[in-house]
Design a protein around this motif. Structure first.
Motif, PDB file in Angstrom:
ATOM      1  N   THR A  17     -30.060  19.579   5.604  1.00  0.00           N
ATOM      2  CA  THR A  17     -28.698  19.398   5.103  1.00  0.00           C
ATOM      3  C   THR A  17     -28.022  20.748   4.855  1.00  0.00           C
ATOM      4  O   THR A  17     -27.196  21.192   5.669  1.00  0.00           O
ATOM      5  N   TYR A  18     -28.389  21.419   3.798  1.00  0.00           N
ATOM      6  CA  TYR A  18     -27.748  22.696   3.473  1.00  0.00           C
ATOM      7  C   TYR A  18     -28.044  23.752   4.535  1.00  0.00           C
ATOM      8  O   TYR A  18     -27.171  24.545   4.908  1.00  0.00           O
ATOM      9  N   GLY A  19     -29.285  23.747   5.035  1.00  0.00           N
ATOM     10  CA  GLY A  19     -29.630  24.700   6.088  1.00  0.00           C
ATOM     11  C   GLY A  19     -28.796  24.494   7.330  1.00  0.00           C
ATOM     12  O   GLY A  19     -28.332  25.448   7.964  1.00  0.00           O
ATOM     13  N   ARG A  20     -28.592  23.226   7.692  1.00  0.00           N
ATOM     14  CA  ARG A  20     -27.761  22.905   8.856  1.00  0.00           C
ATOM     15  C   ARG A  20     -26.307  23.281   8.605  1.00  0.00           C
ATOM     16  O   ARG A  20     -25.615  23.787   9.512  1.00  0.00           O
ATOM     17  N   PHE A  26     -22.033  29.632   9.897  1.00  0.00           N
ATOM     18  CA  PHE A  26     -22.227  30.959  10.482  1.00  0.00           C
ATOM     19  C   PHE A  26     -21.921  30.963  11.980  1.00  0.00           C
ATOM     20  O   PHE A  26     -21.674  32.014  12.569  1.00  0.00           O
ATOM     21  N   ALA A  27     -21.921  29.766  12.577  1.00  0.00           N
ATOM     22  CA  ALA A  27     -21.665  29.600  14.018  1.00  0.00           C
ATOM     23  C   ALA A  27     -22.757  30.257  14.851  1.00  0.00           C
ATOM     24  O   ALA A  27     -22.494  31.059  15.762  1.00  0.00           O
ATOM     25  N   ALA A  28     -24.017  29.921  14.518  1.00  0.00           N
ATOM     26  CA  ALA A  28     -25.149  30.432  15.299  1.00  0.00           C
ATOM     27  C   ALA A  28     -25.028  29.949  16.737  1.00  0.00           C
ATOM     28  O   ALA A  28     -24.796  28.773  16.997  1.00  0.00           O
ATOM     29  N   MET A 101     -29.380  36.628   9.469  1.00  0.00           N
ATOM     30  CA  MET A 101     -28.466  36.423  10.597  1.00  0.00           C
ATOM     31  C   MET A 101     -27.470  37.565  10.735  1.00  0.00           C
ATOM     32  O   MET A 101     -27.089  37.938  11.854  1.00  0.00           O
ATOM     33  N   ILE A 102     -27.036  38.123   9.615  1.00  0.00           N
ATOM     34  CA  ILE A 102     -26.141  39.280   9.686  1.00  0.00           C
ATOM     35  C   ILE A 102     -26.861  40.455  10.332  1.00  0.00           C
ATOM     36  O   ILE A 102     -26.290  41.185  11.158  1.00  0.00           O
ATOM     37  N   LEU A 416     -18.756  37.196   4.377  1.00  0.00           N
ATOM     38  CA  LEU A 416     -18.182  35.857   4.543  1.00  0.00           C
ATOM     39  C   LEU A 416     -16.674  35.862   4.289  1.00  0.00           C
ATOM     40  O   LEU A 416     -15.916  35.182   4.989  1.00  0.00           O
ATOM     41  N   TYR A 417     -16.238  36.622   3.303  1.00  0.00           N
ATOM     42  CA  TYR A 417     -14.800  36.702   3.017  1.00  0.00           C
ATOM     43  C   TYR A 417     -14.059  37.287   4.218  1.00  0.00           C
ATOM     44  O   TYR A 417     -13.003  36.792   4.619  1.00  0.00           O
TER      45      TYR A 417
END
Length: 481
Positions: A17-20, A26-28, A101-102, A416-417
């Motif tokens: 859920t949250y991971g997805r 993030f648009a992986a 991911m960053i 993120l901002y």
């Protein structure tokens, strides 16, 4: 048992859920080029299968954290279940996934360089020094602890060879392994033996879970948020419990390890199972050990008494629990847990320090000679720290670890901002952890030892100042766009 079961279910469900949700936000992109392809060097940038990177990441970030920290955190009572569960999901897993991911999107850059890119040059210079210091400190701590255990098992700490005596023999053995693991390409030692140790860590937790379910143990239920720790006035839940349980909920050390694995992923879709999944797995391990610690000794009060009698020796409690519940197999797995796990975390700490220094000095790492230029001073400093008394070295580790997480959370908030994403997901944890680490700095006996009220006020003021810096930073970025 109901509280424990619900928390375990929530952790498992959060991956789907949250991971997805984080993955979509993030648009992986599985088709996007990754560092193991674009920066391949056969040393640090090496593509590895997903199952290997998951187990390597789990072992890198775990060490002793989800076991020792959970056992010590269990002395606060079932309230520890809440921090492990909700902290693990909304603080730790978010922190690990987004920082990993960053780094992946920035060619596997080490944490200080990423922080500098989004928080500015001053933050980068601070993080370079602070992170390298913490990595060497971690490496030294994880030489001392396992060396003492191996010395006790073997019956000697110094090796006598006739007229020649080798002092701190086990420290030298571990240091020699560190040199090899740090210098060799990532797929030679780390890629081969870490998955085995990672699997042993999981099997140990599964065994403890089975013993907890089928052994007739009674896990206390959460009926209040009361602090059940002995001498609760000296050890308040805020901030002390949040510092004690670090790796099982959130740990800045994780963000220093993620670039190492980010350089080995073969596509961006692996980020969720490797970064988010490893952190959730660690939280589940921590939850199981916290529950067993409370149940094994017959309740939280008894756990406090037994640990106090042992000098708050979590290793003693882990060894006793594993051997009693798992027998001979438990003894082997316990040895892997309290010896192999910290050694593995220590060598990747030194490897991370090498990568950080190489990144900011611009030294390519294909050559063994250039790797040695960086490694020799690191190992000399690390060995020097082992000559200091263990308690003094360990005393400041947990606070420094959480402080590193604070900086990473602020970096994620700015990222993120700037991308017009839901930055509140990182900003709220950043504010909470800033206050917790500041409060601990001002009130703990190891730090400034101010009274609780004064420390809380100063912690709140410092948090407000840092929030103001964040607002100024993002506004400046907007003007420059």
């Amino acid at each position: 048992m109901i509280t424990f079961a619900l928390c375990l279910i929530l952790l498992a469900l959060s991956y789907f859920t949250y991971g997805r949700y984080l993955e979509r936000m993030f648009a992986a992109d599985p088709s996007r080029n990754v560092p193991s392809q674009s920066c391949y060097d056969g040393v640090d940038y090496v593509p590895l299968p997903k199952w290997k990177t998951f187990l390597i990441q789990l072992l890198n970030i775990a060490g002793l954290g989800p076991i020792f920290g959970a056992v010590l955190g269990a002395t606060y009572g079932p309230v520890a279940f809440l921090w492990i569960t909700f902290g693990g999901i909304f603080f730790g897993a978010m922190h690990d996934y987004l920082s990993g991911m960053i780094s992946l999107r920035n060619n596997g850059l080490s944490l200080p360089e990423i922080v500098g890119k989004y928080l500015g040059t001053g933050a980068k210079q601070f993080m370079r020094i602070f992170t390298i210091f913490l990595m060497v400190l971690v490496g030294a701590v994880f030489m001392l602890g396992p060396a003492d255990i191996l010395g006790n098992l073997a019956g000697f700490a110094d090796l006598n060879l006739g007229k020649i005596t080798i002092p701190n023999f086990w420290v030298w053995i571990i240091l020699a392994y560190y040199v090899l693991a740090t210098l060799l390409p990532v797929d030679k030692i780390i890629g081969k033996i870490y998955p085995l140790f990672g699997a042993a860590l999981i099997l140990m937790a599964v065994g403890i879970f089975a013993a907890l379910i089928f052994g007739g143990y009674n896990v206390p239920e959460l009926t209040s948020l009361a602090n059940m720790k002995s001498d609760a006035a000296r050890f308040p839940i805020v901030p002390t419990m949040f510092i004690t349980i670090a790796c099982g909920a959130i740990s800045g050390f994780h963000a220093t390890q993620s670039p190492l694995v980010a350089r080995c992923l073969t596509n961006e879709s692996q980020g969720r199972p490797v970064f988010f999944g490893a952190m959730i797995s660690e939280s589940m391990i921590a939850l199981i050990w916290a529950a067993m610690a409370m149940a094994f000794f017959g309740g939280v009060d008894a756990l406090n008494q037994e640990l106090a009698a042992s000098g708050n020796n979590a290793a003693w409690a882990v060894d006793l629990i594993a051997n009693t519940t798992l027998g001979r197999v438990g003894a082997i797995l316990a040895l892997l847990g309290v010896v192999a796990a910290p050694i593995s975390s220590g060598d990747t700490a030194f490897r991370s320090a090498r990568l950080i220094i190489a990144d900011f000095l611009g030294i390519q790492q294909r050559s063994y000679r250039k790797r040695l230029y960086i490694c020799i001073p690191l190992f000399l400093v690390g060995f020097g720290i082992t000559l200091v008394e263990f308690d003094i070295v360990w005393r400041y580790f947990a606070w420094a670890n959480q402080t590193l997480a604070v900086v990473t959370l602020w970096m994620i908030s700015v990222y993120l901002y700037g991308k017009r994403k839901n930055y509140l997901l990182a900003l709220i944890p950043a504010l909470a952890m800033t206050f917790i680490t500041a409060d601990y700095l001002f009130t703990s006996r190891e730090m400034m030892a101010l009274d609780g009220t004064t420390g809380g006020v100063l912690g709140g003021l410092l948090t407000a100042v840092i929030l103001g810096c964040f607002i100024g930073r993002v506004r400046k970025r907007e003007k420059n766009e």
